[in-house]
Design a protein around this motif. Structure first.
Motif, short mmCIF file in Angstrom:
data_model
loop_
_atom_site.label_atom_id
_atom_site.label_comp_id
_atom_site.label_asym_id
_atom_site.label_seq_id
_atom_site.Cartn_x
_atom_site.Cartn_y
_atom_site.Cartn_z
N GLY A 128 0.73 -1.24 -0.01
CA GLY A 128 0.01 0.05 -0.01
C GLY A 128 0.93 1.13 0.05
O GLY A 128 2.09 1.17 0.17
N THR A 129 0.08 2.28 0.00
CA THR A 129 1.21 3.67 -0.18
C THR A 129 1.73 3.81 1.21
O THR A 129 1.09 3.67 2.41
CB THR A 129 -0.19 4.78 -0.32
N ILE A 130 2.78 4.03 1.18
CA ILE A 130 3.64 4.34 2.20
C ILE A 130 3.25 5.88 3.20
O ILE A 130 3.40 6.69 2.51
CB ILE A 130 5.11 4.36 1.99
N ARG A 131 2.97 5.63 4.23
CA ARG A 131 2.64 6.61 4.99
C ARG A 131 3.79 7.71 5.07
O ARG A 131 4.83 7.16 5.15
CB ARG A 131 2.16 6.30 6.39
N GLN A 132 3.54 8.94 5.36
CA GLN A 132 4.55 10.02 5.38
C GLN A 132 5.64 10.03 6.58
O GLN A 132 6.78 10.00 6.35
CB GLN A 132 3.75 11.24 5.45
N ARG A 133 5.05 9.76 7.61
CA ARG A 133 6.34 9.26 8.71
C ARG A 133 6.86 8.11 8.46
O ARG A 133 8.20 8.11 8.60
CB ARG A 133 5.17 9.00 9.99
N ILE A 134 6.63 7.03 8.03
CA ILE A 134 7.28 5.89 7.36
C ILE A 134 8.23 6.27 6.36
O ILE A 134 9.31 5.58 6.37
CB ILE A 134 6.41 4.69 7.15
N ALA A 135 7.78 6.92 5.46
CA ALA A 135 8.53 7.40 4.10
C ALA A 135 9.66 8.11 4.49
O ALA A 135 10.70 8.19 4.11
CB ALA A 135 7.59 7.99 3.22
N GLY A 136 9.33 9.03 5.49
CA GLY A 136 10.83 9.98 6.11
C GLY A 136 11.73 9.03 6.43
O GLY A 136 12.97 9.15 6.51
N PHE A 137 11.10 8.03 7.42
CA PHE A 137 12.00 7.10 8.22
C PHE A 137 12.95 6.22 7.03
O PHE A 137 14.13 6.25 6.96
CB PHE A 137 11.25 6.23 8.88
N GLU A 183 9.28 -4.10 4.74
CA GLU A 183 10.45 -4.80 4.25
C GLU A 183 11.26 -4.06 3.38
O GLU A 183 11.26 -2.90 2.96
CB GLU A 183 10.06 -5.91 3.41
N LEU A 184 12.67 -4.27 3.80
CA LEU A 184 13.83 -3.71 2.77
C LEU A 184 14.57 -4.85 2.44
O LEU A 184 15.09 -5.83 3.16
CB LEU A 184 14.69 -2.91 4.06
N THR A 217 14.95 -2.26 -2.59
CA THR A 217 13.68 -2.48 -2.19
C THR A 217 12.90 -2.06 -0.81
O THR A 217 13.48 -2.43 0.09
CB THR A 217 13.00 -3.79 -2.81
N GLN A 218 11.90 -1.22 -0.97
CA GLN A 218 11.17 -1.06 0.33
C GLN A 218 9.72 -0.94 -0.12
O GLN A 218 9.31 -0.45 -0.98
CB GLN A 218 11.56 0.47 0.64
N HIS A 219 9.03 -1.58 0.90
CA HIS A 219 7.21 -1.63 0.73
C HIS A 219 6.88 -1.86 2.19
O HIS A 219 7.44 -2.49 3.23
CB HIS A 219 6.99 -2.42 -0.33
N ASN A 220 5.63 -1.75 2.03
CA ASN A 220 4.75 -2.09 3.22
C ASN A 220 4.51 -3.78 3.12
O ASN A 220 4.12 -4.24 2.19
CB ASN A 220 3.39 -1.57 3.20
N GLU A 221 4.50 -4.40 4.36
CA GLU A 221 4.38 -5.93 4.20
C GLU A 221 2.90 -6.08 4.55
O GLU A 221 2.11 -4.93 4.60
CB GLU A 221 5.59 -6.46 5.18
#
Length: 703
Positions: free
Chosen positions: A242-251, A279-280, A268-272
């Motif tokens: 899903g769309t990565i939330r802004q707080r998580i995206a900044g992290f 995941e990274l 690679t980075q994404h919501n699991e």
């Protein structure tokens, strides 16, 4: 730090890599070092002095004041002791900044304070760290400033390996030697080295730091020991990709930048699948470098999370009822000129070298299934394996339709005449291109799956070092290669012997191949019929480490001595017992000091309400029913708490090692579950304001 970065410019800027060495070292020193790395020779002290000086100067330019030998003791994490570059004061009161070749090559940490499994007595302190020059040094920037980190191996005064790095390097040497034997049989005279390569995916959870600090179980154990599921979990699969939330995206942005600077190829980075899970994944690296990089990934995730007001949970099962976190270990073997021994090519049925390599891997995994399972054994992984997209505890190999069909042809007739093709997937939309389809699907339930040109070992836990599974993979495949080469090198008719050997291995080890649903009950029954081990817990997996065939294979290829193996058995039993003991005591502490007092207070509120409602002349049956239900569960929780206290105390009287570990597994852990059950039910009844800690919903959805 600027918001706009050039990845190509910053990548590896804090790594003493080949480019830096070539520019800073004298040509002869650089060539000597490269030759030593390629040929496995020892470094003389004079050359080491030059390298150390330039490494120090480079690190100081990066702001470094200290250096550390960065090593991997048998604690599951890395260790380091920092020394500054300053030497003895001069007569004028100033100091020199010095770093010698001896300090680069060797360090002396205290060996008795790390797990040794009886290899070192408590009073015997000396141990040694030795520079692993095949994994580049780097400068790490954190609250301590800048530190030059030198990847090293760690051994005892008497020479036994007390770390993960030493046996890993030994296993890499073993598979290199046996792979070269195999390649020479197929006429390859140019390859000088064969390297196992690894790309470990890393799953993790992020929770708010303030909420984390209100949960003693997360603080002490890394997982929630109590917790009722919220109304919504992962049922809708809407968090996955899903769309990565802004707080998580900044992290994630900051994590990537830090990793790129130290040479980790974060790709690679994404919501699991689970809420708050991510995941990274990096690009492949040589096995020992990949292990070092994965430790850097875990450390960076935890450090950067704190900077963003969050906590990174690397435990394999921080939340019951949703996905656990694993670390898919993508393993392949590649020559120094870029040839992947696990690449089937376009016509696998004609690629005899690949088919020999493939059937050797099948043989290795089948012969040492219990050992491979043990390499992923961890107290946290016991909660994860077998559900929610984690593989089952039964070791099997997924090959896919194409390769399974090729092997079936070989088993039936002694040779294969064709390979299934992937074909074209028609989208049915004029503006979309038709897609070239792979010859086989993927299988998420397989613990050991072939995925194009590599094997993906999906069983590894998220917080574990990937060293252990790769030590096992490298060594058992080296054994299979060695046995195959022993046969083929003596053969009068190579082609005939090769064909017969591939057929033999495919036939004898067909039972390890399974392409179906690993979660089904039918597979458990089928695996038992095939004679495949179903090892459900860490305690039951540990004996594989001291099995006769395990000792034989590790001693044959000089990866572990019998003493080193038996020491690891002792360490693992001790680790399991300590982990469950900490969890049990944490549950006792939380139940005694937080949960039961909060519920007692709540029952008084309910009782007062019942009295007040009855006094008002109104029906109080609902309030009475709630009070009764809470009181019954409170009594059940109190009795379960008393039982847990009793068995936890009893565990301390058991003999350390296997007996104590089994007692914790089969007696203490069930008592923990018995306490959790009524408490989780109470959480669903008690007023949220009265509950003494953040809920699953608070932790997973309010990040």
């Amino acid at each position: 730090m600027s918001d706009v970065i050039n990845v190509a410019e910053i990548f590896g800027e804090d790594v003493f890599n080949d480019t830096v060495m070539q520019s800073r070292l004298p040509k002869k020193v650089y060539k000597d070092l490269k030759r030593m790395i390629q040929e496995g020779q020892e470094l003389d002290l004079a050359t080491a002095d030059v390298i150390a000086h330039e490494m120090k100067e480079w690190a100081i330019e990066k702001g470094a004041t200290h250096y550390t030998h960065w090593f991997q003791p048998l604690t599951g994490v890395t260790a380091e002791k920092h020394d500054s570059f300053i030497s003895a004061p001069m007569e004028n009161g100033k100091v020199l900044m010095n770093f010698s070749g001896k300090e680069l090559i060797k360090g002396e940490p205290d060996a008795s304070s790390f797990p040794s499994g009886g290899l070192r007595a408590t009073f015997e302190a000396r141990g040694y760290t030795a520079w692993d020059c095949t994994s580049p040094a780097f400068v790490r920037h954190d609250a301590a400033g800048a530190t030059l980190c030198i990847p090293t191996a760690f051994c005892s005064y008497t020479g036994e390996a007390l770390d993960q790095k030493t046996p890993l390097l030994r296993s890499m040497q073993a598979i290199n030697e046996q792979s070269l034997r195999l390649l020479r049989l197929f006429g390859n005279t140019t390859a000088k080295k064969v390297i196992p390569s690894v790309g470990p995916e890393q799953e993790y959870f992020l929770v708010d730091a303030e909420k984390f600090m209100q949960r003693k179980d997360l603080i002490y154990t890394g997982r929630t020991l109590f917790g009722a599921m919220p109304p919504k979990g992962q049922e809708l699969d809407d968090h996955y990709f899903g769309t990565i939330r802004q707080r998580i995206a900044g992290f994630m942005k900051n994590v990537n930048e830090e990793l790129w600077r130290v040479g980790v190829t974060a790709k690679t980075q994404h919501n699991e699948v689970a809420p708050a899970q991510h995941e990274l994944a990096p690009i492949y690296a040589e096995c020992n470098v990949a292990v070092d990089h994965n430790h850097l990934v875990m450390q960076t995730l935890k450090r950067v999370a704190c900077q963003h007001g969050m906590k990174c949970l690397l435990h394999e099962k921080p939340f019951a009822g949703v996905n656990g976190s694993g670390k898919h270990n993508n393993w392949s073997i590649t020559t120094d000129d870029g040839k992947n021994l696990l690449d089937p090519g376009k016509t696998p049925h004609e690629n005899l070298q690949f088919l020999l390599v493939l059937t050797c891997v099948l043989k290795a995994v089948d012969d040492h299934a219990a050992l491979l399972r043990e390499s992923a054994a961890d107290p946290g992984n016991d909660h994860r394996l077998g559900a929610n997209e984690a593989p089952p505890a039964i070791i099997s190999v997924f090959l896919g339709e194409q390769l399974e069909d090729v092997l079936e042809q070989i088993i039936e007739t002694g040779s294969a005449t064709h390979s299934l093709k992937g074909g074209v997937l028609e989208t049915g939309v004029d503006t979309l291109p038709d897609l070239v389809k792979d010859a086989t699907d993927r299988n998420r339930t397989s613990p050991f799956a072939f995925t194009g040109n590599k094997f993906e070992f999906r069983m590894v836990g998220s917080r574990d070092s990937i060293a252990s599974p790769n030590i096992v993979l490298n060594t058992i495949v080296a054994e299979a290669f060695s046995e195959a080469c022993d046969v083929l090198e003596k053969a009068d008719d190579f082609d005939k012997a090769l064909s017969e050997l591939i057929t033999k291995y495919a036939t004898e080890h067909k039972k390890i191949i399974f392409n179906g649903d690993g979660y089904s009950d039918n597979w458990v029954e089928e695996a038992e019929k095939r004679g495949l081990p179903n090892i459900k817990s860490m305690v039951e997996a540990i004996p594989a480490l001291e099995a006769e065939k395990t000792i034989k294979v590790f001693e044959q290829f000089h990866v572990f001595t019998e003493a080193e193996l038996r020491s690891r058995v002792e360490i693992k039993y001790e680790n399991y017992a300590k982990v469950i003991n900490i969890e049990a005591k944490t549950m006792i502490d939380m139940a005694s000091k937080q949960i039961i007092p909060a519920i007692i207070k709540y029952t008084k509120t309910l009782a007062d309400t019942v009295v007040a409602v009855k006094a008002a002349g109104v029906d109080a049956s609902v309030q009475v029913e709630t009070l009764t239900e809470v009181s019954v569960l409170l009594k059940e929780a109190k009795e379960a708490l008393a039982a847990l206290i009793k068995v936890t105390d009893e565990a301390a009287t058991k003999e350390e090692g296997e007996e104590q570990a089994k007692f914790f597994k089969f007696t203490v852990f069930p008592a923990m579950e018995a306490l959790r059950a009524p408490v989780d039910k109470l959480e669903m009844i008690v007023d949220k304001e009265a509950w003494p800690m953040p809920s699953y919903g608070d932790l997973m959805f309010e990040v």
